[in-house]
Design a protein around this motif. Structure first.
Motif, PDB file in Angstrom:
ATOM      1  N   LEU A 185       0.829  -1.201   0.000  1.00  0.00           N
ATOM      2  CA  LEU A 185       0.000   0.000   0.000  1.00  0.00           C
ATOM      3  C   LEU A 185       0.870   1.261   0.000  1.00  0.00           C
ATOM      4  CD1 LEU A 185      -2.688  -1.137   2.587  1.00  0.00           C
ATOM      5  CD2 LEU A 185      -3.174  -0.457   0.219  1.00  0.00           C
ATOM      6  N   GLY A 186       1.951   1.239   0.783  1.00  0.00           N
ATOM      7  CA  GLY A 186       2.843   2.394   0.829  1.00  0.00           C
ATOM      8  C   GLY A 186       3.501   2.669  -0.505  1.00  0.00           C
ATOM      9  N   SER A 246      14.094   5.646   7.175  1.00  0.00           N
ATOM     10  CA  SER A 246      12.644   5.471   7.058  1.00  0.00           C
ATOM     11  C   SER A 246      11.907   6.185   8.180  1.00  0.00           C
ATOM     12  CB  SER A 246      12.303   3.983   7.065  1.00  0.00           C
ATOM     13  OG  SER A 246      11.029   3.750   6.502  1.00  0.00           O
ATOM     14  N   ALA A 247      12.449   6.101   9.405  1.00  0.00           N
ATOM     15  CA  ALA A 247      11.820   6.806  10.530  1.00  0.00           C
ATOM     16  C   ALA A 247      11.775   8.307  10.280  1.00  0.00           C
ATOM     17  CB  ALA A 247      12.571   6.488  11.821  1.00  0.00           C
ATOM     18  N   ARG A 248      12.851   8.843   9.703  1.00  0.00           N
ATOM     19  CA  ARG A 248      12.876  10.286   9.417  1.00  0.00           C
ATOM     20  C   ARG A 248      11.851  10.670   8.357  1.00  0.00           C
ATOM     21  NH1 ARG A 248      18.641   9.608  10.258  1.00  0.00           N
ATOM     22  NH2 ARG A 248      18.886   9.021   8.073  1.00  0.00           N
ATOM     23  N   ARG A 249      11.522   9.748   7.476  1.00  0.00           N
ATOM     24  CA  ARG A 249      10.558  10.029   6.409  1.00  0.00           C
ATOM     25  C   ARG A 249       9.105  10.009   6.894  1.00  0.00           C
ATOM     26  NH1 ARG A 249      12.618   9.399   1.072  1.00  0.00           N
ATOM     27  NH2 ARG A 249      14.754   8.594   1.032  1.00  0.00           N
ATOM     28  N   TYR A 250       8.862   9.407   8.039  1.00  0.00           N
ATOM     29  CA  TYR A 250       7.474   9.175   8.454  1.00  0.00           C
ATOM     30  C   TYR A 250       6.629  10.442   8.606  1.00  0.00           C
ATOM     31  CZ  TYR A 250       5.762   4.451   8.866  1.00  0.00           C
ATOM     32  OH  TYR A 250       5.227   3.217   8.574  1.00  0.00           O
ATOM     33  N   PRO A 251       7.112  11.512   9.241  1.00  0.00           N
ATOM     34  CA  PRO A 251       6.237  12.691   9.384  1.00  0.00           C
ATOM     35  C   PRO A 251       5.695  13.209   8.052  1.00  0.00           C
ATOM     36  CG  PRO A 251       8.099  12.869  10.864  1.00  0.00           C
ATOM     37  CD  PRO A 251       8.385  11.679   9.986  1.00  0.00           C
ATOM     38  N   GLU A 252       6.553  13.326   7.053  1.00  0.00           N
ATOM     39  CA  GLU A 252       6.081  13.812   5.749  1.00  0.00           C
ATOM     40  C   GLU A 252       5.164  12.786   5.092  1.00  0.00           C
ATOM     41  OE1 GLU A 252       5.646  14.354   1.587  1.00  0.00           O
ATOM     42  OE2 GLU A 252       6.858  12.731   2.438  1.00  0.00           O
ATOM     43  N   PHE A 253       5.488  11.493   5.248  1.00  0.00           N
ATOM     44  CA  PHE A 253       4.663  10.431   4.678  1.00  0.00           C
ATOM     45  C   PHE A 253       3.250  10.497   5.262  1.00  0.00           C
ATOM     46  CE2 PHE A 253       3.451   5.851   4.363  1.00  0.00           C
ATOM     47  CZ  PHE A 253       3.610   5.685   3.000  1.00  0.00           C
ATOM     48  N   GLY A 311       8.345  -4.382   8.671  1.00  0.00           N
ATOM     49  CA  GLY A 311       7.495  -3.947   7.566  1.00  0.00           C
ATOM     50  C   GLY A 311       6.938  -2.547   7.754  1.00  0.00           C
ATOM     51  N   VAL A 312       6.356  -2.277   8.921  1.00  0.00           N
ATOM     52  CA  VAL A 312       5.794  -0.950   9.178  1.00  0.00           C
ATOM     53  C   VAL A 312       6.905   0.095   9.222  1.00  0.00           C
ATOM     54  CG1 VAL A 312       4.508   0.463  10.813  1.00  0.00           C
ATOM     55  CG2 VAL A 312       3.788  -1.887  10.369  1.00  0.00           C
ATOM     56  N   LEU A 313       7.948  -0.189   9.963  1.00  0.00           N
ATOM     57  CA  LEU A 313       9.051   0.758  10.101  1.00  0.00           C
ATOM     58  C   LEU A 313       9.639   1.150   8.753  1.00  0.00           C
ATOM     59  CD1 LEU A 313      11.261   2.337  11.573  1.00  0.00           C
ATOM     60  CD2 LEU A 313      12.395   0.161  12.082  1.00  0.00           C
ATOM     61  N   LEU A 314       9.810   0.184   7.847  1.00  0.00           N
ATOM     62  CA  LEU A 314      10.524   0.444   6.595  1.00  0.00           C
ATOM     63  C   LEU A 314       9.619   0.871   5.439  1.00  0.00           C
ATOM     64  CD1 LEU A 314      13.248  -2.364   6.580  1.00  0.00           C
ATOM     65  CD2 LEU A 314      13.555   0.085   6.977  1.00  0.00           C
ATOM     66  N   THR A 315       8.331   1.011   5.669  1.00  0.00           N
ATOM     67  CA  THR A 315       7.430   1.329   4.562  1.00  0.00           C
ATOM     68  C   THR A 315       7.792   2.618   3.823  1.00  0.00           C
ATOM     69  OG1 THR A 315       5.551   0.034   5.359  1.00  0.00           O
ATOM     70  CG2 THR A 315       5.036   1.937   4.001  1.00  0.00           C
ATOM     71  N   PRO A 316       8.002   3.762   4.481  1.00  0.00           N
ATOM     72  CA  PRO A 316       8.316   4.971   3.695  1.00  0.00           C
ATOM     73  C   PRO A 316       9.606   4.858   2.892  1.00  0.00           C
ATOM     74  CG  PRO A 316       7.618   5.569   5.907  1.00  0.00           C
ATOM     75  CD  PRO A 316       7.843   4.078   5.913  1.00  0.00           C
ATOM     76  N   ALA A 317      10.640   4.246   3.471  1.00  0.00           N
ATOM     77  CA  ALA A 317      11.912   4.121   2.754  1.00  0.00           C
ATOM     78  C   ALA A 317      11.779   3.160   1.580  1.00  0.00           C
ATOM     79  CB  ALA A 317      13.010   3.643   3.697  1.00  0.00           C
ATOM     80  N   ALA A 318      11.103   2.030   1.793  1.00  0.00           N
ATOM     81  CA  ALA A 318      10.917   1.076   0.697  1.00  0.00           C
ATOM     82  C   ALA A 318      10.099   1.692  -0.426  1.00  0.00           C
ATOM     83  CB  ALA A 318      10.235  -0.191   1.216  1.00  0.00           C
ATOM     84  N   ALA A 319       9.064   2.446  -0.074  1.00  0.00           N
ATOM     85  CA  ALA A 319       8.223   3.085  -1.085  1.00  0.00           C
ATOM     86  C   ALA A 319       9.023   4.099  -1.897  1.00  0.00           C
ATOM     87  CB  ALA A 319       7.032   3.756  -0.410  1.00  0.00           C
ATOM     88  N   ALA A 320       9.782   4.944  -1.208  1.00  0.00           N
ATOM     89  CA  ALA A 320      10.575   5.958  -1.913  1.00  0.00           C
ATOM     90  C   ALA A 320      11.619   5.313  -2.813  1.00  0.00           C
ATOM     91  CB  ALA A 320      11.237   6.886  -0.901  1.00  0.00           C
TER      92      ALA A 320
END
Length: 377
Positions: free
Chosen positions: A17-18, A69-76, A340-349
Motif C-alpha cells: 500500500l505504501g 525510514s523513521a525520518r521520512r514518516y512525518p512527511e509520509f 514492515g511498518v518501520l521500513l514502509t516509507p523508505a521502501a516506497a521511496a
C-alpha cells in the motif's frame, strides 16, 4: 486483459500500500492487486517506529535504512492527511525495562552497540522511569529510555493508504499467480482467474506469497515466522495505563506494550517457527505473565483480541529489495520480517526512485533480491 498502467503492485500489506501511494502521488497510474488488503501481518503489527530499540545483534547494517525510514514518516503521514483517517502517529519514545541481573546486562550490552551508532538511548533510574510511567511495577530493576522511537496504529495507517490509493488509483480484489514476461522484460501480472494486468513496471510486495509466483527470475527463499499478539482494553478507571511504549526483558523473554489513543494496549509478541499459524496457548500465557511483571495492572485489563500472523523472514533476516539485474520492468520489495511498518516509507521511496531510473543508493546493494540465486528464466 486489464487496461495497461504504469505500475502494478502485487500485494496490499502495509509495504505494498505504501509503494502504491508513493507511486500515485508522484504521478503514476497504479493498480494494486490483492484479494484482501491489510489482513495479513499488517493486521497484527504493533506499529513501533523504533530504529533504536529494534536494533538487533548482527543486524546493524539495517540501521541506516531504518533511521532513514523513521525520518521520512512525518512527511509520509502528512501526505495522507486529506483522507481524514488519523494513523495515530505519536512521538512518545520507548522505556525499556529489565527484571533481573542478566536482563540488565543484556540491555547494557545492547546500549553499548546503540551508543556506538549514535542512537539516543540513555540509562535512567527505575525511579525516574516510574515518574514517567507510574504503573511500572516493583519487579523492574533497570531502565533505559530510547527518545528517538515513535509509534502509530498500522491498521489506521493501512486504512488511510487504502483510501488514498483507491481514490487516485485502482485496487483489484484478485490474486496474482504469475509474472507476465516478454524475454528479459516483465510486462505485467497474470491473475488466478485468467485475467492479466499489463504494466510498464511490476513491483512484487506480497510478503510470503511472493515466492509462490511463477516466472520469477530470482529465488525468494522466505520462511514464515509466527507471532502471537494481543489487544487489551484499559478500563476507564485505569486510563491512561501508559503514555510511552514499554519494552522489557523478563528473565530473557522479550515483551512490549504499546498504548493506543483509543484506550487499548497492544501486547506482543512471540517469535516461533513451528509451522503453525494457530494461536499458541503457551505464547499467550508467556506474554500475559511477562507483561504483568513489568506492569501489574495488565491483569485488570479486558482481553479484546488474540491474533497469530506470519512475518516474512529471509535466511539472513534482511529484506529483498530492489531490481533484478538483467530483467527490466521488475522490482522486489518483500521479506521485511519485523520491520514492515518501520521500513514502509523508505521502501516506497526507493522503489519509485528506481522505476524512475535513479541509481541504487549506497548500501542498498546488500539487499539485492537475487542474492540467493536465480529463478525461472
Amino acid at each position: 486483459m486489464e487496461a495497461s498502467v504504469d505500475v502494478a503492485v502485487v500485494g496490499g500489506g502495509i509495504v505494498g500500500l505504501g509503494i502504491a501511494w508513493e507511486a500515485v502521488r508522484r504521478g503514476h497510474s497504479v493498480t494494486l492487486i490483492d484479494p484482501a488488503p491489510a489482513t495479513g501481518a499488517t493486521r497484527a503489527a504493533a506499529g513501533m517506529i523504533a530504529p533504536a530499540s529494534e536494533l538487533h545483534y548482527r543486524e546493524e547494517h539495517l540501521l541506516e535504512l531504518t533511521m532513514d525510514s523513521a525520518r521520512r514518516y512525518p512527511e509520509f503521514i502528512t501526505s495522507l492527511a486529506w483522507t481524514g483517517i488519523d494513523p495515530g502517529y505519536r512521538n512518545t519514545g520507548t522505556l525499556v525495562l529489565a527484571v533481573d541481573g542478566a536482563d540488565r546486562q543484556a540491555l547494557a550490552d545492547l546500549r553499548t552497540v546503540q551508543s556506538a551508532h549514535g542512537l539516543d538511548v540513555e540509562q535512567i533510574s527505575v525511579r525516574e522511569a516510574r515518574r514517567s510511567e507510574p504503573m511500572i511495577g516493583p519487579a523492574a530493576t533497570g531502565a533505559f529510555r530510547a527518545g528517538e522511537d515513535h509509534q502509530l496504529d498500522p491498521r489506521k495507517l493501512a486504512a488511510s493508504l487504502h483510501s488514498a490509493v483507491l481514490a487516485r488509483g485502482t485496487i483489484l480484489a484478485a490474486t496474482a499467480s504469475a509474472l507476465e514476461r516478454n524475454g528479459d522484460r516483465v510486462i505485467g501480472v497474470k491473475l488466478h482467474d485468467g485475467g492479466t494486468v499489463a504494466a510498464r513496471h511490476t513491483i512484487v510486495a506480497n510478503g510470503l506469497a511472493a515466492s509462490e509466483l511463477t516466472h520469477l527470475p530470482v529465488q525468494l527463499p522466505m520462511r514464515p515466522v509466527y507471532g502471537d499478539i494481543l489487544r487489551l482494553r484499559v478500563p476507564t478507571s485505569l486510563q491512561p495505563l501508559l503514555t510511552h511504549t514499554v519494552r522489557g526483558l523478563v528473565r530473557g523473554h522479550a515483551v512490549y506494550l504499546v498504548p493506543r489513543a483509543d484506550g487499548t494496549v497492544v501486547l506482543g509478541a512471540t517469535i516461533r517457527e513451528d509451522g503453525s499459524n494457530a494461536v499458541s496457548a503457551g505464547g499467550v500465557y508467556q506474554l500475559l505473565r511477562d507483561a504483568q511483571q513489568l506492569v501489574p495492572a495488565v491483569a485488570e485489563l479486558e482481553l479484546e483480541e488474540i491474533l497469530c500472523r506470519a512475518r516474512p523472514g529471509t535466511p539472513d533476516n534482511a529484506p529483498l529489495l530492489g531490481g533484478v539485474p538483467g530483467v527490466d520492468g521488475l522490482l522486489i520489495a518483500t521479506g521485511f520480517f519485523r520491520h514492515g511498518v518501520l521500513l514502509t516509507p523508505a521502501a516506497a521511496a526507493l522503489c519509485v526512485d528506481l522505476l524512475k531510473g535513479k541509481p541504487v543508493p549506497p548500501g542498498i546493494e546488500r539487499y539485492r533480491p537475487d542474492r540467493f540465486g536465480k529463478g525461472q528464466q
